[in-house]
Design a protein around this motif. Structure first.
Motif, PDB file in Angstrom:
ATOM      1  N   LEU A  39       0.836  -1.197   0.000  1.00 32.30           N
ATOM      2  CA  LEU A  39       0.000   0.000   0.000  1.00 32.30           C
ATOM      3  C   LEU A  39       0.876   1.254   0.000  1.00 32.30           C
ATOM      4  CD1 LEU A  39      -3.078   0.618   0.154  1.00 32.30           C
ATOM      5  CD2 LEU A  39      -2.754   0.956   2.598  1.00 32.30           C
ATOM      6  N   ASP A  40       0.624   2.155  -0.957  1.00 35.54           N
ATOM      7  CA  ASP A  40       1.404   3.396  -1.008  1.00 35.54           C
ATOM      8  C   ASP A  40       0.562   4.585  -0.557  1.00 35.54           C
ATOM      9  OD1 ASP A  40      -0.072   4.502  -3.235  1.00 35.54           O
ATOM     10  OD2 ASP A  40       1.217   3.457  -4.649  1.00 35.54           O
ATOM     11  N   SER A  41       1.195   5.732  -0.456  1.00 29.51           N
ATOM     12  CA  SER A  41       0.533   6.915   0.112  1.00 29.51           C
ATOM     13  C   SER A  41      -0.653   7.394  -0.729  1.00 29.51           C
ATOM     14  CB  SER A  41       1.539   8.049   0.316  1.00 29.51           C
ATOM     15  OG  SER A  41       2.125   8.416  -0.918  1.00 29.51           O
ATOM     16  N   ILE A  42      -0.580   7.274  -2.030  1.00 29.88           N
ATOM     17  CA  ILE A  42      -1.702   7.681  -2.894  1.00 29.88           C
ATOM     18  C   ILE A  42      -2.895   6.762  -2.648  1.00 29.88           C
ATOM     19  CG2 ILE A  42      -2.491   7.954  -5.286  1.00 29.88           C
ATOM     20  CD1 ILE A  42      -0.426  10.070  -4.337  1.00 29.88           C
ATOM     21  N   GLN A  43      -2.629   5.472  -2.535  1.00 33.04           N
ATOM     22  CA  GLN A  43      -3.704   4.528  -2.262  1.00 33.04           C
ATOM     23  C   GLN A  43      -4.317   4.787  -0.890  1.00 33.04           C
ATOM     24  OE1 GLN A  43      -1.096   1.204  -2.911  1.00 33.04           O
ATOM     25  NE2 GLN A  43      -2.120   0.639  -4.830  1.00 33.04           N
ATOM     26  N   VAL A  44      -3.488   5.110   0.078  1.00 28.70           N
ATOM     27  CA  VAL A  44      -3.993   5.442   1.419  1.00 28.70           C
ATOM     28  C   VAL A  44      -4.955   6.620   1.330  1.00 28.70           C
ATOM     29  CG1 VAL A  44      -3.372   6.349   3.691  1.00 28.70           C
ATOM     30  CG2 VAL A  44      -2.004   4.508   2.669  1.00 28.70           C
ATOM     31  N   MET A  45      -4.560   7.667   0.633  1.00 27.12           N
ATOM     32  CA  MET A  45      -5.429   8.841   0.523  1.00 27.12           C
ATOM     33  C   MET A  45      -6.728   8.513  -0.195  1.00 27.12           C
ATOM     34  SD  MET A  45      -4.124  11.048   2.376  1.00 27.12           S
ATOM     35  CE  MET A  45      -5.423  12.217   2.068  1.00 27.12           C
ATOM     36  N   ASN A  46      -6.667   7.691  -1.235  1.00 25.30           N
ATOM     37  CA  ASN A  46      -7.891   7.275  -1.935  1.00 25.30           C
ATOM     38  C   ASN A  46      -8.837   6.543  -0.989  1.00 25.30           C
ATOM     39  OD1 ASN A  46      -7.142   8.332  -4.431  1.00 25.30           O
ATOM     40  ND2 ASN A  46      -6.210   6.438  -5.113  1.00 25.30           N
ATOM     41  N   THR A  50     -12.584   7.899   0.501  1.00 26.86           N
ATOM     42  CA  THR A  50     -13.792   7.092   0.342  1.00 26.86           C
ATOM     43  C   THR A  50     -14.434   6.806   1.695  1.00 26.86           C
ATOM     44  OG1 THR A  50     -12.924   6.054  -1.660  1.00 26.86           O
ATOM     45  CG2 THR A  50     -14.673   4.879  -0.498  1.00 26.86           C
ATOM     46  N   TRP A  51     -13.633   6.367   2.645  1.00 22.16           N
ATOM     47  CA  TRP A  51     -14.169   6.038   3.962  1.00 22.16           C
ATOM     48  C   TRP A  51     -14.638   7.280   4.696  1.00 22.16           C
ATOM     49  CZ3 TRP A  51      -9.291   2.712   5.125  1.00 22.16           C
ATOM     50  CH2 TRP A  51      -9.342   1.537   4.370  1.00 22.16           C
ATOM     51  N   GLY A  52     -13.993   8.415   4.471  1.00 24.33           N
ATOM     52  CA  GLY A  52     -14.395   9.660   5.102  1.00 24.33           C
ATOM     53  C   GLY A  52     -15.785  10.107   4.682  1.00 24.33           C
ATOM     54  N   GLU A  53     -16.241   9.627   3.532  1.00 26.09           N
ATOM     55  CA  GLU A  53     -17.592   9.955   3.074  1.00 26.09           C
ATOM     56  C   GLU A  53     -18.662   9.188   3.845  1.00 26.09           C
ATOM     57  OE1 GLU A  53     -17.760   9.358  -1.158  1.00 26.09           O
ATOM     58  OE2 GLU A  53     -16.185  10.827  -1.524  1.00 26.09           O
ATOM     59  N   MET A  64      -2.201   7.487   9.495  1.00 23.09           N
ATOM     60  CA  MET A  64      -0.812   7.667   9.088  1.00 23.09           C
ATOM     61  C   MET A  64       0.156   7.147  10.152  1.00 23.09           C
ATOM     62  SD  MET A  64      -1.167   8.757   6.180  1.00 23.09           S
ATOM     63  CE  MET A  64      -2.289   9.603   5.119  1.00 23.09           C
ATOM     64  N   GLU A  65      -0.300   7.110  11.389  1.00 25.22           N
ATOM     65  CA  GLU A  65       0.528   6.627  12.484  1.00 25.22           C
ATOM     66  C   GLU A  65       0.379   5.124  12.709  1.00 25.22           C
ATOM     67  OE1 GLU A  65      -0.781   9.027  15.727  1.00 25.22           O
ATOM     68  OE2 GLU A  65       0.055  10.865  14.869  1.00 25.22           O
TER      69      GLU A  65
END
Length: 82
Positions: A39-46, A50-53, A64-65
């Motif tokens: 898993l990379d940082s771009i995938q984490v943000m994606n 999505t989950w934040g919605e 991130m921690e």
């Protein structure tokens, strides 16, 4: 609280991560670093966007921690319990 009452279930979260890194949900090791699993940082943000919605008040900085799926699930479950 059971997964059925959650906006995001443990199984769905694991499936979402698996899709991002090209694994099946069963291949995502819940206790291994997600970065080590691909898993990379771009995938984490994606994923977080999505989950934040569906989870109001999700604290992205906590993810991130955290390193493992089990850690991530604990954060998501806590946010949904509020």
């Amino acid at each position: 609280m059971t997964d059925m009452t959650l906006a995001l279930s443990r199984d769905q979260m694991r499936a979402d991560i698996a899709t991002q890194i090209g694994l099946t949900p069963d291949e995502v090791d819940p206790q291994e670093s997600l970065v080590d699993q691909g898993l990379d940082s771009i995938q984490v943000m994606n994923l977080l966007m999505t989950w934040g919605e569906v989870i109001k008040g999700l604290d992205f900085s906590r993810f991130m921690e955290a390193e493992t799926f089990d850690d991530w699930w604990a954060i998501a479950a806590e946010a949904q319990a509020k």
